[in-house]
Design a protein around this motif. Sequence first.
Motif, PDB file in Angstrom:
ATOM      1  N   ILE A  11      48.399  42.332  41.400  1.00 56.72           N
ATOM      2  CA  ILE A  11      47.458  41.668  40.507  1.00 56.72           C
ATOM      3  C   ILE A  11      47.049  42.661  39.423  1.00 56.72           C
ATOM      4  O   ILE A  11      46.661  43.795  39.731  1.00 56.72           O
ATOM      5  CB  ILE A  11      46.222  41.187  41.285  1.00 56.72           C
ATOM      6  CG1 ILE A  11      46.642  40.151  42.339  1.00 56.72           C
ATOM      7  CG2 ILE A  11      45.178  40.586  40.337  1.00 56.72           C
ATOM      8  CD1 ILE A  11      45.541  39.766  43.292  1.00 56.72           C
ATOM      9  N   LEU A  16      40.674  42.756  38.770  1.00 58.35           N
ATOM     10  CA  LEU A  16      40.124  43.266  40.025  1.00 58.35           C
ATOM     11  C   LEU A  16      38.637  43.570  39.875  1.00 58.35           C
ATOM     12  O   LEU A  16      38.156  43.892  38.787  1.00 58.35           O
ATOM     13  CB  LEU A  16      40.873  44.521  40.461  1.00 58.35           C
ATOM     14  CG  LEU A  16      42.382  44.349  40.700  1.00 58.35           C
ATOM     15  CD1 LEU A  16      43.029  45.689  41.033  1.00 58.35           C
ATOM     16  CD2 LEU A  16      42.637  43.331  41.819  1.00 58.35           C
ATOM     17  N   ASP A  23      40.484  43.472  45.660  1.00 61.10           N
ATOM     18  CA  ASP A  23      39.846  42.152  45.609  1.00 61.10           C
ATOM     19  C   ASP A  23      39.546  41.740  44.172  1.00 61.10           C
ATOM     20  O   ASP A  23      39.254  42.576  43.314  1.00 61.10           O
ATOM     21  CB  ASP A  23      38.541  42.152  46.407  1.00 61.10           C
ATOM     22  CG  ASP A  23      38.767  42.448  47.882  1.00 61.10           C
ATOM     23  OD1 ASP A  23      39.826  42.051  48.398  1.00 61.10           O
ATOM     24  OD2 ASP A  23      37.891  43.080  48.497  1.00 61.10           O
ATOM     25  N   THR A  24      39.595  40.433  43.942  1.00 60.03           N
ATOM     26  CA  THR A  24      39.254  39.907  42.624  1.00 60.03           C
ATOM     27  C   THR A  24      37.806  39.440  42.559  1.00 60.03           C
ATOM     28  O   THR A  24      37.111  39.678  41.577  1.00 60.03           O
ATOM     29  CB  THR A  24      40.184  38.735  42.257  1.00 60.03           C
ATOM     30  OG1 THR A  24      40.179  37.791  43.343  1.00 60.03           O
ATOM     31  CG2 THR A  24      41.597  39.232  42.018  1.00 60.03           C
ATOM     32  N   ARG A  30      33.453  33.457  44.601  1.00 61.47           N
ATOM     33  CA  ARG A  30      34.478  32.417  44.669  1.00 61.47           C
ATOM     34  C   ARG A  30      33.832  31.042  44.811  1.00 61.47           C
ATOM     35  O   ARG A  30      34.259  30.064  44.196  1.00 61.47           O
ATOM     36  CB  ARG A  30      35.436  32.689  45.831  1.00 61.47           C
ATOM     37  CG  ARG A  30      36.690  31.835  45.831  1.00 61.47           C
ATOM     38  CD  ARG A  30      37.557  32.168  47.035  1.00 61.47           C
ATOM     39  NE  ARG A  30      38.205  33.461  46.924  1.00 61.47           N
ATOM     40  CZ  ARG A  30      39.433  33.651  46.477  1.00 61.47           C
ATOM     41  NH1 ARG A  30      40.156  32.620  46.072  1.00 61.47           N
ATOM     42  NH2 ARG A  30      39.958  34.850  46.441  1.00 61.47           N
ATOM     43  N   SER A  97      47.642  31.659  33.154  1.00 61.91           N
ATOM     44  CA  SER A  97      48.582  31.634  34.270  1.00 61.91           C
ATOM     45  C   SER A  97      49.768  30.754  33.920  1.00 61.91           C
ATOM     46  O   SER A  97      49.621  29.707  33.283  1.00 61.91           O
ATOM     47  CB  SER A  97      47.892  31.106  35.529  1.00 61.91           C
ATOM     48  OG  SER A  97      48.809  30.992  36.603  1.00 61.91           O
ATOM     49  N   LEU A 157      47.493  36.582  34.175  1.00 63.71           N
ATOM     50  CA  LEU A 157      47.303  36.926  35.581  1.00 63.71           C
ATOM     51  C   LEU A 157      48.626  36.992  36.330  1.00 63.71           C
ATOM     52  O   LEU A 157      48.857  37.903  37.137  1.00 63.71           O
ATOM     53  CB  LEU A 157      46.369  35.900  36.235  1.00 63.71           C
ATOM     54  CG  LEU A 157      46.146  36.025  37.738  1.00 63.71           C
ATOM     55  CD1 LEU A 157      45.490  37.366  38.081  1.00 63.71           C
ATOM     56  CD2 LEU A 157      45.286  34.869  38.244  1.00 63.71           C
ATOM     57  N   TRP A 201      53.615  34.141  42.733  1.00 58.56           N
ATOM     58  CA  TRP A 201      53.293  33.398  43.946  1.00 58.56           C
ATOM     59  C   TRP A 201      54.320  32.277  44.091  1.00 58.56           C
ATOM     60  O   TRP A 201      54.644  31.596  43.114  1.00 58.56           O
ATOM     61  CB  TRP A 201      51.908  32.791  43.878  1.00 58.56           C
ATOM     62  CG  TRP A 201      50.780  33.767  43.982  1.00 58.56           C
ATOM     63  CD1 TRP A 201      50.036  34.037  45.094  1.00 58.56           C
ATOM     64  CD2 TRP A 201      50.224  34.592  42.940  1.00 58.56           C
ATOM     65  NE1 TRP A 201      49.067  34.973  44.812  1.00 58.56           N
ATOM     66  CE2 TRP A 201      49.157  35.336  43.502  1.00 58.56           C
ATOM     67  CE3 TRP A 201      50.534  34.771  41.582  1.00 58.56           C
ATOM     68  CZ2 TRP A 201      48.399  36.225  42.754  1.00 58.56           C
ATOM     69  CZ3 TRP A 201      49.788  35.664  40.840  1.00 58.56           C
ATOM     70  CH2 TRP A 201      48.739  36.383  41.419  1.00 58.56           C
ATOM     71  N   PRO A 380      48.102  31.010  41.049  1.00 60.17           N
ATOM     72  CA  PRO A 380      47.442  32.309  40.907  1.00 60.17           C
ATOM     73  C   PRO A 380      45.918  32.207  40.831  1.00 60.17           C
ATOM     74  O   PRO A 380      45.201  33.032  41.409  1.00 60.17           O
ATOM     75  CB  PRO A 380      48.030  32.858  39.595  1.00 60.17           C
ATOM     76  CG  PRO A 380      49.378  32.208  39.505  1.00 60.17           C
ATOM     77  CD  PRO A 380      49.162  30.828  40.035  1.00 60.17           C
ATOM     78  N   GLU A 383      44.582  31.379  44.335  1.00 61.40           N
ATOM     79  CA  GLU A 383      44.668  32.518  45.243  1.00 61.40           C
ATOM     80  C   GLU A 383      43.645  33.601  44.905  1.00 61.40           C
ATOM     81  O   GLU A 383      43.133  34.263  45.803  1.00 61.40           O
ATOM     82  CB  GLU A 383      46.080  33.112  45.178  1.00 61.40           C
ATOM     83  CG  GLU A 383      47.155  32.213  45.776  1.00 61.40           C
ATOM     84  CD  GLU A 383      47.001  32.039  47.278  1.00 61.40           C
ATOM     85  OE1 GLU A 383      46.725  33.037  47.981  1.00 61.40           O
ATOM     86  OE2 GLU A 383      47.138  30.900  47.743  1.00 61.40           O
ATOM     87  N   CYS A 384      43.337  33.752  43.625  1.00 61.44           N
ATOM     88  CA  CYS A 384      42.507  34.887  43.216  1.00 61.44           C
ATOM     89  C   CYS A 384      41.028  34.538  42.958  1.00 61.44           C
ATOM     90  O   CYS A 384      40.166  35.397  43.143  1.00 61.44           O
ATOM     91  CB  CYS A 384      43.074  35.510  41.941  1.00 61.44           C
ATOM     92  SG  CYS A 384      44.686  36.301  42.171  1.00 61.44           S
ATOM     93  N   PHE A 385      40.743  33.289  42.543  1.00 62.34           N
ATOM     94  CA  PHE A 385      39.384  32.996  42.085  1.00 62.34           C
ATOM     95  C   PHE A 385      38.750  31.726  42.648  1.00 62.34           C
ATOM     96  O   PHE A 385      37.515  31.624  42.685  1.00 62.34           O
ATOM     97  CB  PHE A 385      39.364  32.902  40.555  1.00 62.34           C
ATOM     98  CG  PHE A 385      39.828  34.154  39.878  1.00 62.34           C
ATOM     99  CD1 PHE A 385      39.055  35.304  39.914  1.00 62.34           C
ATOM    100  CD2 PHE A 385      41.047  34.187  39.220  1.00 62.34           C
ATOM    101  CE1 PHE A 385      39.487  36.470  39.286  1.00 62.34           C
ATOM    102  CE2 PHE A 385      41.481  35.354  38.598  1.00 62.34           C
ATOM    103  CZ  PHE A 385      40.694  36.497  38.639  1.00 62.34           C
TER     104      PHE A 385
END
Length: 387
Positions: A11, A16, A23-24, A30, A97, A157, A201, A380, A383-385
């Motif tokens: 990532i 980050l 971790d994001t 989240r 993305s 991203l 991903w 993405p 998964e991240c946010f």
Amino acid sequence: MSAATPFAGEIPSPFLRHPESADTVSANERDLLDLVRRHGTTTRAELVRATGLTAQSVMRLVDELVERGMLRMGETIVRGRGKPAVAISLDPGFAFSLGLSITTDSLALCLIDFAGEVRARHEEALKLTQRAALVKRVDTLVRQVTRRAAVPPGRLLGMGVGTTGFFIGDGARMNPPDPLDDIALVELDQLLCAATGLAVWLDNDGSVAAIGESLYGVGHDYRDFAYYFFGHGFGGGMILGGRCYRGHHGNAGEFAGMLPALGYERPALEILRTLLVDDGHDVPTIQAMLDRYDPTWPAVQRWLDRVTPGISAVTSAVVALADPAAIVLGGRIPKALANQLASRIAIDNVPRRGHGRPLPAIVIARAPHDPVALGAASLPFKECFFW
């Protein structure tokens, strides 16, 4: 516990929480981001009510997310009798993305911003099925699409990828239909990561289309649904509590797997295409069939007659096992055909004392554009946010 989505690469550091962190966002961050995503525009007071956090905690979290560029403060709005409040929304420019769809006969790529708006799209017939040529073509399209959309440096991203097939239980190795033989049983996420330099991903087309539908389609009305993906074959995905349930091996939603033992035929669009060819129509690919689809073709009624028993059996099983709020007919199926099929689906429901089980709504997918490319682009971000 659901299997993790296969991932290759790293990532980018701008996304980050800290330079030394992997971790994001935190769990509370989240939660807030997902609530803002679902509401579009909200306020601190509404976030306090929705999360159960204290007003001080929400204020601190919102301020930090604004400082990082994920949220933005808008105009003052009035809701009800309370004091005016400042509108909070996702900042579209925080991240971008890409989503890639690889089917047996088509290639599609789309670019979305952090607020979920499609900034650029590209679709073409899949002409290059050899592994090296296909990967090179994807890299070329990635560069063209991001250049055309003028994505700011450092704001991309990564890329989500959805392709047809099932996971064999060995990492990201998938087993697609014969037309995609040269990318079978390889770690496609690693190949695309190496070629494009992006974090990648990877998931099957049914799951990513279900994710896209949960974000941009019927997911606004239903938090639990089974998504049927009609394409070269027949599969789909499961959305439970707003999240994609992938299963232990990543193959949840392989609905066609129960049909051979029951003696039913798969409701695949490839079967409809072969029926049309038998009738003398020039439709060498599924996309060619979709481009000139005519609901009055006699083959359409023959296809419906052949596949209705199987789709009814699948739906009865899904309802018995998962009790979803809705069954969504999607993938590449034309809306006119989906409506015809929806009216034929019969769900086993023997009444007792005058009452049968509550049954799900059967609805047509509403997500815009290519459902796989759009769902893959959201991978993405999910998964991240978001949840």
